[in-house]
Scaffold this active site. Structure first.
Site, PDB file in Angstrom:
ATOM      1  N   LYS A 193     -43.884 -19.737  22.164  1.00 11.98           N
ATOM      2  CA  LYS A 193     -42.974 -19.368  21.725  1.00 11.98           C
ATOM      3  C   LYS A 193     -43.426 -18.683  20.056  1.00 11.98           C
ATOM      4  O   LYS A 193     -43.758 -19.611  19.512  1.00 11.98           O
ATOM      5  CB  LYS A 193     -41.751 -20.083  20.945  1.00 11.98           C
ATOM      6  CG  LYS A 193     -40.976 -19.712  19.503  1.00 11.98           C
ATOM      7  CD  LYS A 193     -39.828 -20.792  19.198  1.00 11.98           C
ATOM      8  CE  LYS A 193     -39.147 -20.703  17.869  1.00 11.98           C
ATOM      9  NZ  LYS A 193     -37.575 -21.329  18.357  1.00 11.98           N
ATOM     10  N   LYS A 234     -46.043 -23.444  19.853  1.00  9.57           N
ATOM     11  CA  LYS A 234     -45.247 -22.485  19.389  1.00  9.57           C
ATOM     12  C   LYS A 234     -45.736 -21.720  18.114  1.00  9.57           C
ATOM     13  O   LYS A 234     -46.669 -22.399  17.562  1.00  9.57           O
ATOM     14  CB  LYS A 234     -44.003 -22.802  18.879  1.00  9.57           C
ATOM     15  CG  LYS A 234     -42.963 -21.894  17.111  1.00  9.57           C
ATOM     16  CD  LYS A 234     -41.927 -22.962  16.856  1.00  9.57           C
ATOM     17  CE  LYS A 234     -40.732 -22.229  15.572  1.00  9.57           C
ATOM     18  NZ  LYS A 234     -40.135 -22.548  15.524  1.00  9.57           N
ATOM     19  N   ASP A 252     -37.755 -28.273  18.081  1.00  6.79           N
ATOM     20  CA  ASP A 252     -38.944 -28.238  17.413  1.00  6.79           C
ATOM     21  C   ASP A 252     -39.588 -29.019  15.920  1.00  6.79           C
ATOM     22  O   ASP A 252     -39.246 -28.926  15.472  1.00  6.79           O
ATOM     23  CB  ASP A 252     -38.828 -26.364  16.633  1.00  6.79           C
ATOM     24  CG  ASP A 252     -38.472 -25.471  18.045  1.00  6.79           C
ATOM     25  OD1 ASP A 252     -37.931 -26.278  18.549  1.00  6.79           O
ATOM     26  OD2 ASP A 252     -38.378 -24.430  17.208  1.00  6.79           O
TER      27      ASP A 252
END
Length: 329
Positions: free
Chosen positions: A265, A229, A166
């Site tokens: 996400k 995300k 991430d």
């Protein structure tokens, strides 16, 4: 309840369908991206009341939500013991007696997400489970460390065994409209990840406008992001339904243009089971069935799992239990 419909297969997106390879930067496409705030907010406000599931259907969707959780600990006082307990919870996210009553076997969370220093510990604790380890990287959460160190951090996490990374983008590139710099940065991060699955954190609460969110989403997908995300979870404003609507429509547009599916996400502030149901309904409405599977949808969460487990106990027994009965670690 049929366990086949609620038990997830934990594989990276590239193992299920072609991975997004990215494309050349298309600034004309980026310039065309618009966001009608009033229309987006009206649509988002209508979502919680438009889709309601009850009884067995609600339980099935909550089990699906569990399979899509990146169970996360990103605290300054993390220890190996805490991470191992979290990994044990990822392996057995719901009490065995409740799963037996629901007729479900093999349920796990979608991944465990930790800082780089805890990757090896998490990989060891999850060995044989099929649950991937995700590492936050690139100077998380601010993303302001020297560029070569951010790239090196990705490479170190991959070597340590992380199969998902991430990364955080440089918000200044979005705020100044330097789309080439954002594209080049994301391409470098994607290359450093190698075969590891990369999620691009936009930190949407710091991007100023929904139009910036739409454009940053497109740039990251053009540069090869496997997921986009919302947040690090450390900003003052994290995942919201309006931001989600903008990002998933960018995903849909990218799929329509290129044929490649990119995951989504939402992270930060999603702590209640009813919120998880709303997000799943939005994904199903906007993108369809493929995007309510853990290879294309994840919740970044820590406390969400506890509330879902409480709702499942209520479904099975008819009574609510105290939150301490469903501790995460």
């Amino acid at each position: 309840m049929d366990s086949k419909t609620t038990t997830a297969t934990h594989q990276l997106p590239q193992a299920l369908e072609p991975r997004n390879p990215g494309m050349d930067l298309d600034l004309d496409w980026v310039a065309r991206a618009r966001a009608n705030r009033s229309a987006i907010e009206r649509r988002a406000a209508s979502l919680p009341g438009r889709r309601s599931v009850k009884k067995d259907y609600q339980a099935a969707w909550l089990l699906k939500a569990i399979s899509c959780i990146d169970l996360t600990t990103l605290a300054g006082d993390d220890t190996e013991g805490r991470v191992r307990r979290l990994c044990a919870k990822a392996r057995q996210p719901v009490r065995a007696d409740l799963l037996a009553a629901l007729g479900v076997e093999g349920l796990t969370t979608g991944a465990v997400c930790v800082y780089h220093d805890m990757v090896e510990c998490a990989v060891d604790a999850l060995q044989g489970s099929g649950i991937p380890v995700a590492a936050v990287s690139t100077g998380f959460p601010a993303g302001l460390s020297p560029f070569h160190l951010r790239v090196a951090e990705i490479e170190e996490s991959v070597r340590a065994g992380a199969s998902e990374i991430d990364i955080v983008i440089s918000r200044r590139h979005v705020l100044t409209g330097n789309w080439q710099a954002l594209y080049d940065e994301m391409r470098a991060f994607r290359a450093a990840c190698g075969d590891a699955h990369v999620k691009a954190i936009l930190a949407t609460g710091e991007l100023g406008t929904l139009q910036n969110v739409a454009r940053a989403s497109l740039i990251c997908m053009m540069a090869g992001a496997d997921f986009i995300k919302t947040s690090t979870g450390k900003e003052s404003v994290n995942a919201t339904l309006p931001v989600t609507l903008v990002m998933v429509r960018a995903i849909r547009e990218f799929f329509d243009e290129t044929g490649y599916r990119v995951g989504y996400k939402p992270a930060g502030g999603i702590s209640k089971a009813k919120d998880a149901l709303t997000y799943l309904a939005l994904m199903k409405d906007e993108l369809g069935h493929p995007w309510v599977q853990p290879d294309l949808f994840r919740f970044g969460a820590s406390s969400l799992l506890g509330d879902i487990e409480r709702q499942l106990e209520h479904h099975v027994t008819g009574t609510y239990s105290a939150s301490w009965r469903h501790a995460l670690s």
